[in-house]
Design a protein around this motif. Sequence first.
Motif, PDB file in Angstrom:
ATOM      1  N   ASP A  17       0.856  -1.188   0.000  1.00  8.43           N
ATOM      2  CA  ASP A  17       0.000   0.000   0.000  1.00  8.43           C
ATOM      3  C   ASP A  17       0.892   1.238   0.000  1.00  8.43           C
ATOM      4  OD1 ASP A  17      -2.275  -1.508   0.064  1.00  8.43           O
ATOM      5  OD2 ASP A  17      -2.582  -1.336   2.232  1.00  8.43           O
ATOM      6  N   LEU A  18       0.702   2.105  -0.980  1.00 13.13           N
ATOM      7  CA  LEU A  18       1.485   3.341  -1.046  1.00 13.13           C
ATOM      8  C   LEU A  18       0.986   4.302   0.035  1.00 13.13           C
ATOM      9  CD1 LEU A  18       3.678   4.952  -2.581  1.00 13.13           C
ATOM     10  CD2 LEU A  18       1.834   5.859  -4.034  1.00 13.13           C
ATOM     11  N   LYS A  19       1.850   4.619   0.991  1.00  9.84           N
ATOM     12  CA  LYS A  19       1.482   5.495   2.098  1.00  9.84           C
ATOM     13  C   LYS A  19       1.697   6.967   1.758  1.00  9.84           C
ATOM     14  CE  LYS A  19       0.467   4.156   5.687  1.00  9.84           C
ATOM     15  NZ  LYS A  19      -0.849   3.808   6.258  1.00  9.84           N
ATOM     16  N   CYS A  20       2.750   7.251   0.999  1.00  6.16           N
ATOM     17  CA  CYS A  20       2.991   8.651   0.628  1.00  6.16           C
ATOM     18  C   CYS A  20       3.906   8.731  -0.570  1.00  6.16           C
ATOM     19  CB  CYS A  20       3.581   9.440   1.805  1.00  6.16           C
ATOM     20  SG  CYS A  20       5.350   9.223   2.028  1.00  6.16           S
ATOM     21  N   GLU A  21       3.806   9.838  -1.300  1.00  8.01           N
ATOM     22  CA  GLU A  21       4.718  10.189  -2.392  1.00  8.01           C
ATOM     23  C   GLU A  21       4.889  11.696  -2.360  1.00  8.01           C
ATOM     24  OE1 GLU A  21       5.430   9.400  -7.172  1.00  8.01           O
ATOM     25  OE2 GLU A  21       3.462   9.013  -6.291  1.00  8.01           O
ATOM     26  N   VAL A  22       6.127  12.147  -2.132  1.00  3.25           N
ATOM     27  CA  VAL A  22       6.337  13.577  -1.929  1.00  3.25           C
ATOM     28  C   VAL A  22       7.675  13.995  -2.537  1.00  3.25           C
ATOM     29  CG1 VAL A  22       7.359  13.164   0.344  1.00  3.25           C
ATOM     30  CG2 VAL A  22       6.389  15.398  -0.172  1.00  3.25           C
ATOM     31  N   ASN A  23       7.688  15.191  -3.116  1.00  2.00           N
ATOM     32  CA  ASN A  23       8.932  15.788  -3.608  1.00  2.00           C
ATOM     33  C   ASN A  23       9.574  16.545  -2.445  1.00  2.00           C
ATOM     34  OD1 ASN A  23      11.010  17.099  -4.883  1.00  2.00           O
ATOM     35  ND2 ASN A  23       9.732  18.043  -6.491  1.00  2.00           N
ATOM     36  N   LEU A  24      10.742  16.120  -2.022  1.00  2.00           N
ATOM     37  CA  LEU A  24      11.365  16.683  -0.829  1.00  2.00           C
ATOM     38  C   LEU A  24      12.006  18.044  -1.072  1.00  2.00           C
ATOM     39  CD1 LEU A  24      13.110  13.503   0.643  1.00  2.00           C
ATOM     40  CD2 LEU A  24      10.937  14.528   1.333  1.00  2.00           C
ATOM     41  N   LYS A  25      12.337  18.362  -2.324  1.00  2.00           N
ATOM     42  CA  LYS A  25      13.084  19.604  -2.582  1.00  2.00           C
ATOM     43  C   LYS A  25      12.309  20.847  -2.147  1.00  2.00           C
ATOM     44  CE  LYS A  25      15.747  22.090  -6.047  1.00  2.00           C
ATOM     45  NZ  LYS A  25      16.243  22.094  -7.437  1.00  2.00           N
ATOM     46  N   PRO A  26      11.070  21.069  -2.605  1.00  2.00           N
ATOM     47  CA  PRO A  26      10.344  22.265  -2.129  1.00  2.00           C
ATOM     48  C   PRO A  26       9.992  22.186  -0.648  1.00  2.00           C
ATOM     49  CG  PRO A  26       8.925  20.900  -3.506  1.00  2.00           C
ATOM     50  CD  PRO A  26      10.305  20.346  -3.644  1.00  2.00           C
ATOM     51  N   LEU A  27       9.774  20.965  -0.154  1.00  2.37           N
ATOM     52  CA  LEU A  27       9.419  20.799   1.252  1.00  2.37           C
ATOM     53  C   LEU A  27      10.561  21.278   2.151  1.00  2.37           C
ATOM     54  CD1 LEU A  27       6.943  19.487   2.745  1.00  2.37           C
ATOM     55  CD2 LEU A  27       8.356  17.449   2.991  1.00  2.37           C
ATOM     56  N   LEU A  28      11.784  20.907   1.791  1.00  6.02           N
ATOM     57  CA  LEU A  28      12.937  21.267   2.618  1.00  6.02           C
ATOM     58  C   LEU A  28      13.393  22.700   2.365  1.00  6.02           C
ATOM     59  CD1 LEU A  28      15.016  17.961   2.377  1.00  6.02           C
ATOM     60  CD2 LEU A  28      13.469  18.696   4.204  1.00  6.02           C
ATOM     61  N   ALA A  29      13.162  23.186   1.137  1.00  2.00           N
ATOM     62  CA  ALA A  29      13.619  24.545   0.814  1.00  2.00           C
ATOM     63  C   ALA A  29      12.887  25.591   1.645  1.00  2.00           C
ATOM     64  CB  ALA A  29      13.410  24.813  -0.676  1.00  2.00           C
ATOM     65  N   ASP A  30      11.617  25.338   1.974  1.00  2.00           N
ATOM     66  CA  ASP A  30      10.805  26.312   2.714  1.00  2.00           C
ATOM     67  C   ASP A  30      10.797  26.037   4.216  1.00  2.00           C
ATOM     68  OD1 ASP A  30      10.199  27.372   0.253  1.00  2.00           O
ATOM     69  OD2 ASP A  30       8.373  26.162   0.025  1.00  2.00           O
ATOM     70  N   PHE A  31      11.619  25.094   4.682  1.00  2.00           N
ATOM     71  CA  PHE A  31      11.569  24.716   6.097  1.00  2.00           C
ATOM     72  C   PHE A  31      12.295  25.753   6.957  1.00  2.00           C
ATOM     73  CE2 PHE A  31      12.779  22.342   9.912  1.00  2.00           C
ATOM     74  CZ  PHE A  31      11.561  21.778  10.241  1.00  2.00           C
ATOM     75  N   PRO A  32      11.707  26.163   8.106  1.00  2.00           N
ATOM     76  CA  PRO A  32      12.342  27.167   8.972  1.00  2.00           C
ATOM     77  C   PRO A  32      13.434  26.524   9.842  1.00  2.00           C
ATOM     78  CG  PRO A  32      10.231  26.516   9.899  1.00  2.00           C
ATOM     79  CD  PRO A  32      10.348  25.806   8.587  1.00  2.00           C
ATOM     80  N   TRP A  33      14.644  26.383   9.283  1.00  2.00           N
ATOM     81  CA  TRP A  33      15.738  25.719   9.995  1.00  2.00           C
ATOM     82  C   TRP A  33      16.161  26.505  11.226  1.00  2.00           C
ATOM     83  CZ3 TRP A  33      16.363  20.992   8.262  1.00  2.00           C
ATOM     84  CH2 TRP A  33      16.052  20.711   6.915  1.00  2.00           C
ATOM     85  N   LYS A  34      16.433  25.806  12.327  1.00  2.00           N
ATOM     86  CA  LYS A  34      16.944  26.432  13.554  1.00  2.00           C
ATOM     87  C   LYS A  34      18.346  25.870  13.784  1.00  2.00           C
ATOM     88  CE  LYS A  34      12.317  26.732  15.567  1.00  2.00           C
ATOM     89  NZ  LYS A  34      11.428  26.309  16.698  1.00  2.00           N
ATOM     90  N   CYS A  35      19.302  26.575  13.196  1.00  2.06           N
ATOM     91  CA  CYS A  35      20.657  26.022  13.174  1.00  2.06           C
ATOM     92  C   CYS A  35      21.303  25.968  14.547  1.00  2.06           C
ATOM     93  CB  CYS A  35      21.533  26.849  12.225  1.00  2.06           C
ATOM     94  SG  CYS A  35      20.969  26.733  10.504  1.00  2.06           S
ATOM     95  N   ASN A  36      20.880  26.794  15.469  1.00  3.27           N
ATOM     96  CA  ASN A  36      21.492  26.785  16.795  1.00  3.27           C
ATOM     97  C   ASN A  36      20.846  25.783  17.747  1.00  3.27           C
ATOM     98  OD1 ASN A  36      23.316  28.819  16.108  1.00  3.27           O
ATOM     99  ND2 ASN A  36      21.777  30.414  16.529  1.00  3.27           N
ATOM    100  N   ASP A  37      19.720  25.241  17.319  1.00  5.14           N
ATOM    101  CA  ASP A  37      18.994  24.284  18.154  1.00  5.14           C
ATOM    102  C   ASP A  37      19.438  22.877  17.748  1.00  5.14           C
ATOM    103  OD1 ASP A  37      17.302  23.059  19.848  1.00  5.14           O
ATOM    104  OD2 ASP A  37      15.470  23.489  18.727  1.00  5.14           O
ATOM    105  N   LYS A  38      20.042  22.160  18.677  1.00 10.38           N
ATOM    106  CA  LYS A  38      20.583  20.836  18.362  1.00 10.38           C
ATOM    107  C   LYS A  38      20.052  19.795  19.341  1.00 10.38           C
ATOM    108  CE  LYS A  38      24.855  22.764  16.490  1.00 10.38           C
ATOM    109  NZ  LYS A  38      26.333  22.818  16.623  1.00 10.38           N
TER     110      LYS A  38
END
Length: 808
Positions: free
Chosen positions: A323-344
């Motif tokens: 059963d196909l659970k998901c199909e997603v293009n990761l490039k736009p998803l990750l490009a718009d992600f609000p990265w918190k570089c100081n939070d580890k």
Amino acid sequence: MEDLTQLLPPDVLVDVLRRLESPRRLAASRCVCKAWRDIVDAYRLLRADLLPLSLGGIFTYIHGTDLPKYFSPVSSETIVPFDYLGTQDVESLTIMQHCNGLLLLGEEEVRVLNPASRQWACLPSPPPMFTPCMEGAHEIISSCTTDHDMYLVFDPMMSSDFKIFLIKYVPNHPSPDCNQLAKPEVHAREWPPSTFVFLVFSSETMEWEEKPFIREGDAAGTVGHMFQVDTPRHYYATYWRGALYVHQHDFLMRITLAGSKYQVIKLPTGLHEIEYDYNYVGKSEKGVYYTSLYGYDGLRYGYNGYVLRVWFLDESRGHMKWDLKCEVNLKPLLADFPWKCNDKPWALRHAIKRTRSSIEDLTQLLPPDVLADVLRRLESPRRLAASRCVCKAWRDIVDAYRLLRADLLPLSLGGIFTYIHGTDLPKYFSPVSSETIAPFDYLGTHGVESLTIMQHCNGLLLLGKEEVRVLNPTTRQWACLPSPPPMFTPCMEGAHEIISSCTTDHDMYLVFDPMMSSDFKIFLIKYVPNHPSPDCNQLAKPEVHAREWPPSTFVFLVFSSETMEWEEKPFIREGDAAGTVGHMFQVDTPRHCYATYWRGALYVHQHDFLMRITLAGSKYQVIKLPTGLHEIEYDYNYVGKSEKGVYYTSLYGYDGLRYGYNGYGLRVWFLDESRGHMKWDLKCEVNLKPLLADFPWKCNDKPWALRHGNDDHSYMSRVLMEEKFDWGFDYYNPHEPVYIPRRYAISLLGFHPNKEVVFFHTPSKRVVAYHFDSSKIEDLGFLPTEHPGDVYISFSYMPCRTGELSDN
């Protein structure tokens, strides 16, 4: 049930439930009723923190590095670097597979490690195994023993033991190479095979064992197709609810552990034509999942995105469906992600470094006598041998303090036990400088049958026909065995009562391996009685004659010193039978059915074949004895172990005249098991008469001697002590009607356990050691007999000073 539990004080019920040490049993008891569930939860009897139920971190390999990294939450418990294993070899620290908290490390030197508890187990090397379906292919393919992967199975809710599966695959040989390396009929064979034999290691037995698994459903394709399929960069696998799911080529194998069956599951299709594809098989919330990460073309050599697809393997309706659970293009998803570089929240907690072994540093801090005292508490020779392999410091301590004492184990030749015509009790022939073996009169019996040596194994003797004992003559300890229950010969249904109800047509065989256990086993194995024609035609119907022997399922009676009980155990035959019952009626039973034990298998001589009985796997195999001997009047056979494994020797006379002999031929074969099939290799063939006739005998030199004769003084008074060389050919005139040729001038005495040497008794009544690898002869000494060839049963004895037998 609830009323009863309410009558018990909570602490009493807790104490009862706490005795269910298995997490699985505790989990089952939690489901009995609400009161039990509350008790288990309130007192934290089922400790989830001890089980692999939560995510700890991620092990990963990064290009440019040889050793694994561990990426985990900063708030979690860290995983210590693996340098406590005492090795800095990259291959030995490579994580090959994992399962429920355990890691499988190493390609050559294999370990199973629990990094949370810092405990590990070293595994013995698996025996060589060849890829199935490759008969007729080039040796590059057919004899390759590296085309496999190993998979770990561990379920602490079921057992504390683990298993390793070694599974073969078809090597990648794209056209035109595969057309040159394999014939068309090889290409056409289906893969995986209908019966797929895996090598399985069990931590319970600490042994590798071949186990056949039967395929349910269709194959994935042909061998030719698999030649063309790219091998994945890593064969991932996962374990879920009693089944192992293995990624191989372009399919999964679902291996049901309990049922010894497997099923082919084709991977999901319909992906775009892609330049890059990364696949992964694993388990998640509901079961088994498969994911594919791939880039799709924007330009000829560029990508405008990375697509992630995730499928779930739905097994709910009795068939396998993705059963196909998901199909997603990761490039736009990750490009718009609000990265918190100081939070580890997660971080790289450690990287295994190439440093001096910490275990060596710790052992250097301990005084040598303290460490020796710690290691001395590992009483098992096998555990001490394993500890010796941990690091150089431990090896030096074990050797310096002689903790692994070879003198306690049956590793060296002590002497030769032998029976001589005209005597009832065994003799012991040994080096005059060695420790003597006392007569058996301390056993408290003088019955001849009770003191008869029936078999032997690694320092123990099996005594008696009716009153059976196992004796260690070195330690003078013994155990009395209960009488075996009556057992009837299989395949004899419909035969005359003389045959079908006979309970004496059997032999007993002893198995003892002090490197594995202090316990011993006795195997009682039936054989077909000798009834040559015309007797057998009157005693058994034609359908009895036509039955195969030995049977496909052969039930042995097995006695275990651990339980002190006899038990019926079925063993499954692998391969063909030796022949039919009718054939066995005609075959002479050997004067003594010799047997030997070698690396987990018992080799038993029966009729004109050997049975190789694999103890751990409850299977056996028929091995036909070598053929091609001259037509001979006398043939003396012997099966035993020597330097490299199992050997078979035949001593025979060959005709010079009608009733005379012009020599004695000796042939020695070695059973080669190295390539997955049994093959007899002829090691030597020699005529002993000219060899011995020219030998410079040293009659006054007696490095070996008869050390005791079990107090049989009447025999010693009868024998002629003078040494006279006599081949035994001229006792009678061959032309006289009453002439009986003397065939017994030479007797085989056995093999040296550690050298390619066979012992025999000569017409001069001297014992000779013949090195069949170099044709060298040694004169060991004088073994007195009344006549040449009076020795009729003998075997080499290796003293053992470990283990305790129960009756004294």
